[in-house]
Design an enzyme around this catalytic site. Structure first.
Site, PDB file in Angstrom:
ATOM      1  N   ASN A 161       0.855  -1.189   0.000  1.00  0.00           N
ATOM      2  CA  ASN A 161       0.000   0.000   0.000  1.00  0.00           C
ATOM      3  C   ASN A 161       0.893   1.241   0.000  1.00  0.00           C
ATOM      4  O   ASN A 161       2.068   1.172   0.317  1.00  0.00           O
ATOM      5  CB  ASN A 161      -0.905   0.005   1.238  1.00  0.00           C
ATOM      6  CG  ASN A 161      -2.186   0.785   1.004  1.00  0.00           C
ATOM      7  OD1 ASN A 161      -2.209   1.736   0.231  1.00  0.00           O
ATOM      8  ND2 ASN A 161      -3.255   0.380   1.677  1.00  0.00           N
ATOM      9  N   ASP A 212       1.611   5.500  -3.844  1.00  0.00           N
ATOM     10  CA  ASP A 212       1.198   6.801  -4.371  1.00  0.00           C
ATOM     11  C   ASP A 212       1.454   7.916  -3.359  1.00  0.00           C
ATOM     12  O   ASP A 212       1.853   9.028  -3.731  1.00  0.00           O
ATOM     13  CB  ASP A 212      -0.279   6.760  -4.765  1.00  0.00           C
ATOM     14  CG  ASP A 212      -1.152   6.099  -3.705  1.00  0.00           C
ATOM     15  OD1 ASP A 212      -0.635   5.728  -2.628  1.00  0.00           O
ATOM     16  OD2 ASP A 212      -2.356   5.950  -3.956  1.00  0.00           O
ATOM     17  N   SER A 260     -11.286   0.101  -1.460  1.00  0.00           N
ATOM     18  CA  SER A 260     -12.631  -0.125  -0.932  1.00  0.00           C
ATOM     19  C   SER A 260     -12.655  -1.107   0.234  1.00  0.00           C
ATOM     20  O   SER A 260     -13.719  -1.411   0.776  1.00  0.00           O
ATOM     21  CB  SER A 260     -13.549  -0.644  -2.051  1.00  0.00           C
ATOM     22  OG  SER A 260     -13.062  -1.870  -2.557  1.00  0.00           O
TER      23      SER A 260
END
Length: 338
Positions: free
Chosen positions: A263, A266, A298
């Site tokens: 994760n 970005d 999500s």
């Protein structure tokens, strides 16, 4: 005869007196005119007509946008090196990958499309041919092979990259060619900044306290406040030099964190660019379409994990490099409200 004439004169005088009394009698009040109600009705009708016109315009715009584009005539006219490279990050979604390649290959300014491949096996030959055949214009299409499965792979330097501008995008996001062309123009005006379509924000965990902890602000916080400090690399332009800085010069501990937690690559890129430039990114308003299924964004606890990334990276840098902004780039030629 004289008596009869006298009676007629008396009757005529009485008639004149009665008619005069009627003329002097005040007229009965006429019923009040309902001007306010009439005006309100006309306003409601006009307002409804405006809403219907807006809805019709929105439907027409959506239909035009979703129409499968023909090859852009100006795409072939773009000289090599003057446009931008599209870097598509993908993972076992071959149909989405082929649709993405088919779409971006016809957008004006696209010099080449690079598919970041991180699966353990090399792409099957049938998939290679299929992806190459999806290109409907002069843009070159190739695979960027990686040995390990890491989200850092999307920011590895690309051999043979001919353009300074890189458009990083996920395989399930489609940005219309006209919107992409406008965003590229915005990037050309500020080539050291990140320019993208998906804004996010870092907020103090306790605005009234002195603790340097932060929480991740999703789209709804940006929509509510108009403030952002990141544009996610799932759909953004940046300069090619940041690929080298990310892979070869950024703190290795940040890349290790991304690999271990799967994760926040970005967020790591946003930290890097902000730390180098000291300026905020630029959010471009535009329609983008998600054509895939739900992803990690999500999943339950996503915002909490992103908040942990913010605090971990800020600790590694020794400060918070992200810079907030309220500036939004809007193409006024296609927007009624800007």
């Amino acid at each position: 005869m004289l008596g009869m004439a006298k009676q007629l004169l008396q009757l005529q005088a009485a008639t004149h007196r009665w008619n005069g009394a009627r003329r002097r009698q005040p007229l009965a009040p006429s019923p009040p005119r309902h001007a306010p109600a009439a005006r309100a009705g006309r306003f409601a009708a006009c307002f409804l007509a405006c809403l219907l016109a807006l809805a019709a315009g929105a439907v027409l715009t959506l239909c035009i946008t979703l129409h499968r584009p023909e090859p852009d005539a100006s795409a072939a006219a773009s000289p090599r090196g003057s446009g931008y490279a599209v870097v598509i990050n993908t993972w076992k979604r071959y149909d989405l990958l082929k649709r993405a390649v088919a779409h971006y290959s016809v957008c004006a300014g696209v010099d080449a499309i690079h598919v970041v491949w991180s699966e353990p096996r090399e792409p099957p030959e049938a998939l290679r041919r299929s992806v190459l055949n999806c290109s409907r214009a002069a843009a070159d299409v190739g695979f960027v092979m990686n040995r390990g499965n890491s989200l850092n792979n999307r920011f590895r330097p690309i051999q043979g990259l001919r353009t300074d501008a890189v458009f990083s995008v996920d395989d399930d996001l489609v940005v219309p060619c006209s919107t992409l062309r406008f965003a590229f123009g915005v990037w050309q005006s500020a080539p050291s900044a990140m320019v993208g379509f998906v804004p996010r924000m870092h907020w103090p965990a306790d605005p009234r306290g002195n603790t340097k902890e932060y929480r991740y602000g999703s789209w709804w916080s940006v929509w509510r406040t108009g403030t952002y400090s990141m544009v996610l690399s799932k759909a953004s332009f940046f300069h090619r030099r940041y690929l080298d800085l990310y892979t070869n010069h950024m703190l290795p501990s940040i890349r290790n964190y991304v690999t271990e937690n799967r994760n926040c690559e970005d967020i790591a890129m946003s930290f890097l660019v902000a730390n180098v430039t000291g300026v905020p990114p630029i959010w471009v308003q535009g329609r983008i379409y998600e054509i895939g299924s739900t992803g990690i964004s999500s999943s339950k606890g996503h915002d909490l994990r992103r908040s942990r990334c913010l605090n971990a990276f800020a600790s590694m840098y020794g400060h918070m490099p992200l810079v907030a902004s309220t500036v939004k780039a809007v193409d006024s030629r296609t927007s009624w409200f800007w």
